[in-house]
Design a protein around this motif. Sequence first.
Motif, short mmCIF file in Angstrom:
data_model
loop_
_atom_site.label_atom_id
_atom_site.label_comp_id
_atom_site.label_asym_id
_atom_site.label_seq_id
_atom_site.Cartn_x
_atom_site.Cartn_y
_atom_site.Cartn_z
N MET A 1 -1.00 0.11 -3.84
CA MET A 1 -1.81 -0.09 -2.64
C MET A 1 -2.36 1.24 -2.13
O MET A 1 -3.52 1.32 -1.71
CB MET A 1 -0.97 -0.76 -1.54
CG MET A 1 -0.55 -2.19 -1.85
SD MET A 1 0.55 -2.85 -0.57
CE MET A 1 -0.60 -2.96 0.82
N PHE A 2 -1.53 2.27 -2.18
CA PHE A 2 -1.96 3.59 -1.75
C PHE A 2 -3.12 4.11 -2.60
O PHE A 2 -4.13 4.58 -2.07
CB PHE A 2 -0.77 4.55 -1.82
CG PHE A 2 -1.14 6.00 -1.64
CD1 PHE A 2 -1.49 6.49 -0.39
CD2 PHE A 2 -1.14 6.87 -2.72
CE1 PHE A 2 -1.83 7.83 -0.22
CE2 PHE A 2 -1.47 8.20 -2.56
CZ PHE A 2 -1.83 8.68 -1.30
N LEU A 3 -2.99 3.99 -3.91
CA LEU A 3 -4.05 4.46 -4.81
C LEU A 3 -5.33 3.66 -4.63
O LEU A 3 -6.44 4.22 -4.67
CB LEU A 3 -3.57 4.38 -6.26
CG LEU A 3 -2.43 5.33 -6.64
CD1 LEU A 3 -1.98 5.07 -8.08
CD2 LEU A 3 -2.85 6.78 -6.48
N PHE A 4 -5.19 2.35 -4.41
CA PHE A 4 -6.36 1.52 -4.18
C PHE A 4 -7.05 1.92 -2.87
O PHE A 4 -8.28 1.95 -2.79
CB PHE A 4 -5.97 0.03 -4.13
CG PHE A 4 -7.13 -0.90 -3.92
CD1 PHE A 4 -8.06 -1.09 -4.93
CD2 PHE A 4 -7.29 -1.58 -2.73
CE1 PHE A 4 -9.14 -1.95 -4.75
CE2 PHE A 4 -8.36 -2.43 -2.53
CZ PHE A 4 -9.29 -2.62 -3.55
N LEU B 1 4.53 5.27 5.69
CA LEU B 1 4.21 6.68 5.48
C LEU B 1 2.90 6.91 4.73
O LEU B 1 2.11 7.78 5.11
CB LEU B 1 5.36 7.36 4.73
CG LEU B 1 5.21 8.87 4.46
CD1 LEU B 1 5.18 9.65 5.77
CD2 LEU B 1 6.35 9.36 3.57
N ILE B 2 2.64 6.14 3.69
CA ILE B 2 1.47 6.43 2.85
C ILE B 2 0.39 5.36 2.84
O ILE B 2 -0.79 5.67 2.66
CB ILE B 2 1.89 6.75 1.39
CG1 ILE B 2 2.49 5.51 0.72
CG2 ILE B 2 2.87 7.90 1.35
CD1 ILE B 2 2.80 5.72 -0.77
N VAL B 3 0.76 4.10 3.03
CA VAL B 3 -0.24 3.02 2.94
C VAL B 3 -0.98 2.84 4.26
O VAL B 3 -2.22 2.77 4.29
CB VAL B 3 0.41 1.69 2.51
CG1 VAL B 3 -0.59 0.53 2.62
CG2 VAL B 3 0.93 1.80 1.08
N VAL B 4 -0.23 2.75 5.35
CA VAL B 4 -0.84 2.45 6.65
C VAL B 4 -1.92 3.47 7.03
O VAL B 4 -3.04 3.07 7.38
CB VAL B 4 0.25 2.35 7.74
CG1 VAL B 4 -0.39 2.23 9.12
CG2 VAL B 4 1.13 1.13 7.49
N PRO B 5 -1.66 4.78 7.00
CA PRO B 5 -2.72 5.72 7.41
C PRO B 5 -3.95 5.66 6.52
O PRO B 5 -5.08 5.79 7.00
CB PRO B 5 -2.04 7.09 7.34
CG PRO B 5 -0.87 6.91 6.43
CD PRO B 5 -0.41 5.51 6.64
N VAL B 6 -3.75 5.45 5.21
CA VAL B 6 -4.90 5.40 4.30
C VAL B 6 -5.76 4.17 4.58
O VAL B 6 -7.00 4.25 4.59
CB VAL B 6 -4.42 5.40 2.83
CG1 VAL B 6 -5.58 5.08 1.89
CG2 VAL B 6 -3.83 6.75 2.48
N TYR B 7 -5.14 3.03 4.85
CA TYR B 7 -5.92 1.81 5.09
C TYR B 7 -6.59 1.84 6.46
O TYR B 7 -7.68 1.28 6.63
CB TYR B 7 -5.04 0.58 4.92
CG TYR B 7 -4.92 0.16 3.48
CD1 TYR B 7 -5.56 -0.98 3.00
CD2 TYR B 7 -4.19 0.92 2.57
CE1 TYR B 7 -5.47 -1.35 1.67
CE2 TYR B 7 -4.10 0.58 1.24
CZ TYR B 7 -4.74 -0.55 0.78
OH TYR B 7 -4.67 -0.91 -0.55
N ILE B 8 -5.96 2.48 7.42
CA ILE B 8 -6.64 2.68 8.71
C ILE B 8 -7.88 3.55 8.50
O ILE B 8 -8.96 3.26 9.02
CB ILE B 8 -5.69 3.33 9.73
CG1 ILE B 8 -4.57 2.36 10.12
CG2 ILE B 8 -6.47 3.74 11.00
CD1 ILE B 8 -3.52 2.99 11.02
N ALA B 9 -7.72 4.62 7.72
CA ALA B 9 -8.85 5.51 7.43
C ALA B 9 -9.95 4.76 6.69
O ALA B 9 -11.15 4.99 6.95
CB ALA B 9 -8.38 6.71 6.61
N VAL C 1 -13.67 10.29 11.10
CA VAL C 1 -12.67 9.38 10.55
C VAL C 1 -11.26 9.91 10.80
O VAL C 1 -10.37 9.17 11.25
CB VAL C 1 -12.90 9.17 9.04
CG1 VAL C 1 -11.72 8.42 8.41
CG2 VAL C 1 -14.19 8.39 8.79
N LEU C 2 -11.05 11.19 10.56
CA LEU C 2 -9.75 11.80 10.82
C LEU C 2 -9.41 11.76 12.31
O LEU C 2 -8.27 11.49 12.70
CB LEU C 2 -9.73 13.25 10.33
CG LEU C 2 -9.65 13.46 8.81
CD1 LEU C 2 -9.79 14.94 8.48
CD2 LEU C 2 -8.35 12.91 8.25
#
Length: 239
Positions: free
Chosen positions: A211-214, A148-156, A107-108
């Motif tokens: 959104m980041f926490l979700f 910075l924080i939402v896009v990478p998490v949702y891609i992951a 995933v990373l």
Amino acid sequence: MNPIMVVAKKEIRQIANNRGLILGAVLFMGIFGGMTSLGAIMSVVEKNPESIISSLDSLIMYLVLVLGVFTGYFFSSQAFLGEKLEGTIETLLCSPLPLRDIWLGKVLGVMIPSYGVTLLIAGILVGLSNMEADFLVLPSPVMFLYILIVVPVYIACAVGLLGFVQLLLGMKENQIINIALIVGFIAVISVFNSLVTEGVIAISATVVFSMFLFGILMLSVVGFLTRFLNREKIVTTLP
């Protein structure tokens, strides 16, 4: 070195060496991204400052994440399905690494280059918006935080869910479910973007952090589901 990062670096190298995969992703981004970014060009032509910034923020919120997810979809086909087709995943399965660590490393390894692509796309959108503007056009601070924080998490999240399904199921089932998952993910992004555009939801730092926490919660849930994977089951799904 952390074994998870060893797996991640392996995936990044394999993606970088797969020219056909990269070409397919670039073609899709060029066609879809070019058509969707026409709004930014029209805003520049109008030379309306508010219109330029609003259009840029809207495109970043929607287009950057959608193309990031699609890039992750393309690249995950190499990291998960590709290795199952080639049988090379058996080498990893024979290692002492837990399946969860293998999944997380992959995933990373997919998320990092996919996120790099989204940063490039964001830069291109900013460049388009500044082509003939009389002032420096930059995304709002909230959009910077979003990237910075939402896009990478949702891609992951998208890659993690796709990877879990691709490891769990056979090749025929994957052909159907993968498309359904990615279409569903994009549909959710589109609905959210529409709610923001119509003023139903106002993007703020609070919304972005929510959104980041979700996203972290969703990724944790998928990580928990990897406990249901086992080496024998994966081997039986190899072609």
